[in-house]
Write a protein that holds these residues in place. Structure first.
Motif, PDB file in Angstrom:
ATOM      1  N   LYS A  84      54.099  63.204  61.152  1.00 17.19           N
ATOM      2  CA  LYS A  84      53.879  62.185  62.180  1.00 17.19           C
ATOM      3  C   LYS A  84      52.656  61.337  61.856  1.00 17.19           C
ATOM      4  O   LYS A  84      52.660  60.119  62.042  1.00 17.19           O
ATOM      5  N   LYS A  85      51.607  61.977  61.363  1.00 22.39           N
ATOM      6  CA  LYS A  85      50.378  61.255  60.990  1.00 22.39           C
ATOM      7  C   LYS A  85      50.665  60.271  59.855  1.00 22.39           C
ATOM      8  O   LYS A  85      50.187  59.131  59.877  1.00 22.39           O
ATOM      9  N   VAL A  86      51.475  60.711  58.864  1.00 20.19           N
ATOM     10  CA  VAL A  86      51.858  59.804  57.775  1.00 20.19           C
ATOM     11  C   VAL A  86      52.519  58.568  58.356  1.00 20.19           C
ATOM     12  O   VAL A  86      52.185  57.433  57.988  1.00 20.19           O
ATOM     13  N   LEU A  87      53.461  58.782  59.266  1.00 21.47           N
ATOM     14  CA  LEU A  87      54.241  57.663  59.809  1.00 21.47           C
ATOM     15  C   LEU A  87      53.421  56.756  60.718  1.00 21.47           C
ATOM     16  O   LEU A  87      53.780  55.595  60.917  1.00 21.47           O
ATOM     17  N   GLU A  88      52.317  57.251  61.243  1.00 21.70           N
ATOM     18  CA  GLU A  88      51.397  56.389  61.993  1.00 21.70           C
ATOM     19  C   GLU A  88      50.693  55.418  61.043  1.00 21.70           C
ATOM     20  O   GLU A  88      50.322  54.317  61.446  1.00 21.70           O
ATOM     21  N   ILE A  89      50.510  55.830  59.812  1.00 21.26           N
ATOM     22  CA  ILE A  89      49.816  55.021  58.810  1.00 21.26           C
ATOM     23  C   ILE A  89      50.796  54.170  58.014  1.00 21.26           C
ATOM     24  O   ILE A  89      50.540  53.012  57.714  1.00 21.26           O
ATOM     25  N   HIS A  90      51.931  54.786  57.651  1.00 15.37           N
ATOM     26  CA  HIS A  90      52.939  54.163  56.793  1.00 15.37           C
ATOM     27  C   HIS A  90      54.316  54.412  57.423  1.00 15.37           C
ATOM     28  O   HIS A  90      55.031  55.324  57.014  1.00 15.37           O
ATOM     29  N   ARG A 103      43.320  57.698  55.582  1.00 11.97           N
ATOM     30  CA  ARG A 103      44.621  57.010  55.597  1.00 11.97           C
ATOM     31  C   ARG A 103      45.497  57.399  54.416  1.00 11.97           C
ATOM     32  O   ARG A 103      46.549  56.787  54.207  1.00 11.97           O
ATOM     33  N   HIS A 104      45.125  58.412  53.668  1.00 14.78           N
ATOM     34  CA  HIS A 104      45.852  58.753  52.441  1.00 14.78           C
ATOM     35  C   HIS A 104      47.203  59.371  52.782  1.00 14.78           C
ATOM     36  O   HIS A 104      47.352  60.571  52.945  1.00 14.78           O
ATOM     37  N   PHE A 105      48.205  58.492  52.872  1.00 16.91           N
ATOM     38  CA  PHE A 105      49.541  58.929  53.255  1.00 16.91           C
ATOM     39  C   PHE A 105      50.156  59.870  52.228  1.00 16.91           C
ATOM     40  O   PHE A 105      50.957  60.742  52.598  1.00 16.91           O
ATOM     41  N   GLY A 106      49.773  59.770  50.966  1.00 14.12           N
ATOM     42  CA  GLY A 106      50.278  60.694  49.953  1.00 14.12           C
ATOM     43  C   GLY A 106      49.755  62.104  50.177  1.00 14.12           C
ATOM     44  O   GLY A 106      50.509  63.086  50.099  1.00 14.12           O
ATOM     45  N   THR A 131      57.222  53.221  57.261  1.00 12.94           N
ATOM     46  CA  THR A 131      58.485  53.116  56.516  1.00 12.94           C
ATOM     47  C   THR A 131      58.597  54.129  55.372  1.00 12.94           C
ATOM     48  O   THR A 131      59.571  54.085  54.629  1.00 12.94           O
ATOM     49  N   MET A 132      57.665  55.036  55.259  1.00 10.49           N
ATOM     50  CA  MET A 132      57.692  56.008  54.158  1.00 10.49           C
ATOM     51  C   MET A 132      58.868  56.973  54.367  1.00 10.49           C
ATOM     52  O   MET A 132      58.938  57.679  55.372  1.00 10.49           O
ATOM     53  N   ARG A 133      59.772  57.000  53.409  1.00  7.04           N
ATOM     54  CA  ARG A 133      61.044  57.706  53.564  1.00  7.04           C
ATOM     55  C   ARG A 133      60.927  59.227  53.593  1.00  7.04           C
ATOM     56  O   ARG A 133      61.542  59.875  54.440  1.00  7.04           O
ATOM     57  N   ALA A 186      61.699  46.051  50.202  1.00 10.84           N
ATOM     58  CA  ALA A 186      60.886  45.648  49.055  1.00 10.84           C
ATOM     59  C   ALA A 186      59.430  45.388  49.431  1.00 10.84           C
ATOM     60  O   ALA A 186      58.516  45.827  48.728  1.00 10.84           O
ATOM     61  N   ARG A 187      59.192  44.693  50.523  1.00  7.36           N
ATOM     62  CA  ARG A 187      57.801  44.370  50.916  1.00  7.36           C
ATOM     63  C   ARG A 187      57.008  45.636  51.201  1.00  7.36           C
ATOM     64  O   ARG A 187      55.857  45.762  50.805  1.00  7.36           O
ATOM     65  N   SER A 188      57.624  46.585  51.861  1.00  5.47           N
ATOM     66  CA  SER A 188      56.968  47.860  52.151  1.00  5.47           C
ATOM     67  C   SER A 188      56.619  48.595  50.854  1.00  5.47           C
ATOM     68  O   SER A 188      55.514  49.128  50.707  1.00  5.47           O
ATOM     69  N   ILE A 189      57.543  48.587  49.933  1.00  6.36           N
ATOM     70  CA  ILE A 189      57.320  49.255  48.646  1.00  6.36           C
ATOM     71  C   ILE A 189      56.199  48.578  47.875  1.00  6.36           C
ATOM     72  O   ILE A 189      55.352  49.231  47.270  1.00  6.36           O
TER      73      ILE A 189
END
Length: 185
Positions: A157-163, A131-134, A165-167, A44-47
């Motif tokens: 991998k770059k997304v996961l460096e920023i976020h 940092r735009h993980f989307g 927990t992004m599924r 929940a906190r991540s979301i």
């Protein structure tokens, strides 16, 4: 009359600079949110942190941009991707430094199967907001569709460096790694 015209042009340039200076991705609340995103457990906190970041990215003091973004979102949800593309293009014309306008237009291009145009808009998004993980996740998805496995892997991998927990990116990266796919086809 000449003084009025000069005053008007000066005022217009100040408004333009002010609007650009308050661009969404420059918001002072973002650094702390991104720092917290790095250390939070999935759940929940991540979301909540992710949603707060998206909300800030979508903010604009320019009501025309807000209205056009709403039009674009409704058009996207209705499957009217051409109308969404038009709305997001108008957003970019209003403020070319508004990263979320570029990101949303990249999504419209993607949904229309216009992958190179989408990648171009993603690159612009990432220049404005690295940092735009989307946008990075979308980039990875396009590379998957194009069978560019190593580029997709790098994007996820770059997304996961920023976020971390992004599924979606985590699942896509795991898929690539489990398949043992490294080379482009």
């Amino acid at each position: 009359m000449k003084n009025i015209l000069i005053h008007f042009l000066l005022l217009a340039s100040i408004v333009t600079v002010t609007d650009r200076a308050q661009a969404d991705q420059k918001d002072p609340r973002l650094p702390a949110l991104f720092t917290n995103l790095l250390s939070v457990n999935p759940g929940a906190r991540s979301i909540i942190l992710e949603r707060k970041i998206w909300d800030i990215w979508l903010e604009s003091e320019n009501q025309t941009i807000v209205h056009l973004m709403e039009i674009g979102e409704r058009a996207t949800q209705a499957g009217n991707f051409s109308d969404a593309l038009d709305a997001y293009t108008q957003v970019i014309m209003q403020n070319p430094n508004y990263a979320e306008g570029w990101n949303k237009r990249a999504l419209a291009h993607y949904l229309m199967g216009q992958y190179e145009a989408s990648l171009s808009d993603i690159r612009k998004t990432l220049i404005l907001e690295p940092r735009h993980f989307g946008a990075l996740s979308g980039q990875g998805l396009i590379y998957l569709v194009q069978n560019k496995w190593s580029l997709a892997k790098r994007a996820f991998k770059k997304v996961l460096e920023i976020h971390p927990t992004m599924r979606g990116p985590r699942a896509n990266l795991l898929l690539i790694e489990r398949q043992g796919i490294e080379e482009e086809i």
